[in-house]
Design an enzyme around this catalytic site. Sequence first.
Site, PDB file in Angstrom:
ATOM      1  N   ASN A   9     -44.608  10.216 -16.147  1.00  0.00           N
ATOM      2  CA  ASN A   9     -44.454  10.666 -17.217  1.00  0.00           C
ATOM      3  C   ASN A   9     -43.925  10.009 -18.313  1.00  0.00           C
ATOM      4  OD1 ASN A   9     -42.979  12.048 -19.544  1.00  0.00           O
ATOM      5  ND2 ASN A   9     -40.766  12.327 -18.004  1.00  0.00           N
ATOM      6  N   LYS A  11     -43.571  10.088 -20.824  1.00  0.00           N
ATOM      7  CA  LYS A  11     -43.109  10.805 -22.434  1.00  0.00           C
ATOM      8  C   LYS A  11     -43.178  10.136 -23.425  1.00  0.00           C
ATOM      9  CE  LYS A  11     -38.987   8.729 -18.798  1.00  0.00           C
ATOM     10  NZ  LYS A  11     -38.191   8.723 -19.310  1.00  0.00           N
ATOM     11  N   HIS A  97     -36.192  18.509 -19.007  1.00  0.00           N
ATOM     12  CA  HIS A  97     -36.088  17.326 -18.588  1.00  0.00           C
ATOM     13  C   HIS A  97     -34.951  16.744 -19.072  1.00  0.00           C
ATOM     14  CE1 HIS A  97     -36.572  12.446 -18.742  1.00  0.00           C
ATOM     15  NE2 HIS A  97     -37.790  12.234 -17.843  1.00  0.00           N
ATOM     16  N   GLU A  99     -34.474  14.624 -21.005  1.00  0.00           N
ATOM     17  CA  GLU A  99     -33.977  13.933 -22.499  1.00  0.00           C
ATOM     18  C   GLU A  99     -34.288  15.291 -23.609  1.00  0.00           C
ATOM     19  OE1 GLU A  99     -37.447  10.665 -21.699  1.00  0.00           O
ATOM     20  OE2 GLU A  99     -35.800   9.521 -20.145  1.00  0.00           O
ATOM     21  N   GLU A 169     -33.053  14.080 -11.260  1.00  0.00           N
ATOM     22  CA  GLU A 169     -32.935  12.861 -11.921  1.00  0.00           C
ATOM     23  C   GLU A 169     -31.637  12.752 -12.357  1.00  0.00           C
ATOM     24  OE1 GLU A 169     -37.441  12.149 -13.154  1.00  0.00           O
ATOM     25  OE2 GLU A 169     -36.059  13.338 -14.898  1.00  0.00           O
ATOM     26  N   GLY A 175     -34.608   6.121 -16.631  1.00  0.00           N
ATOM     27  CA  GLY A 175     -34.371   4.377 -18.057  1.00  0.00           C
ATOM     28  C   GLY A 175     -33.473   3.525 -17.964  1.00  0.00           C
ATOM     29  N   SER A 215     -35.617   5.188 -12.511  1.00  0.00           N
ATOM     30  CA  SER A 215     -36.147   4.019 -11.688  1.00  0.00           C
ATOM     31  C   SER A 215     -36.741   3.951 -10.410  1.00  0.00           C
ATOM     32  CB  SER A 215     -35.262   3.359 -11.674  1.00  0.00           C
ATOM     33  OG  SER A 215     -34.014   3.297 -13.223  1.00  0.00           O
TER      34      SER A 215
END
Length: 253
Positions: A9, A11, A97, A99, A169, A175, A215
């Site tokens: 991904n 992003k 996701h 985010e 996730e 991150g 991660s």
Amino acid sequence: MRKQYAAANWKMNLTYQQGAELLKTVLSADLTLNENRLVLFAVPFPYLELANECVHQKKFYFSAAQNCSDKKSGAFTGEVSAEMLKSIDVPYCLVGHSERREHFGETNEILSGKVMICLTYGVTPVFCCGEPLQIREQNFQNDFVKKQLKESLFPLSAEQLLKVVIAYEPVWAIGTGKTASSEQAQEMHAYIRSVLEKQFGREVAQQISIVYGGSVKANNAKELFACGDVDGGLVGGASLNASDFIEIVRALK
Ligand code: 13P
């Protein structure tokens, strides 16, 4: 054997030229893939056709979008529909996701619509779920993830669910460099499978690929992917580096 995925991904990272270089390097690596060992590249919309040109040269590599609209078509400036993705041959799309949930207000209900519209147009949704830190600290992660699954995936038929990939996730691991331990990942993946089993039956639940994200690195992928209910990974930061991502692909079961 369930399908195992190493999914990059990107992003909102990399220029077109950097992306082209990265794809070229990963695709030229000597990787052993097959029908059950697949690589996905979830790239920004403007790079999807580039990703397709690259992955179409080899088997077992696929492009993926990072998002799509829950609407079919119409006056939604800036949005991209599942039908558009299908029309340029994009076979996978990330849905929900964290985010997107956090910065763009995507609710379980909206995501249910996105999953459904992807399936309508034959695009495989990679449905993302996972709890934030404060929920984990209170040990409420199971209930939190169950609600996400219930509100977004339970409206599907068993036949439809079989066409979905799930990504667990945990938000606190994304991150942050703080990976879930393989025990934490296995425990949640087994729990997700048990929730699906209750609703859709054992045979269906056993066939759903559940990948881990948060991660994932070259040095922890093998241990995570070795867990019985972890079917590969959805990789952010480490997928931007060709040699790291190649190592992660090699760590697939
Ligand atoms: P990182 O691998 O950078 O933690 O990101 C995970 C992720 O969000 C993949 O979708």
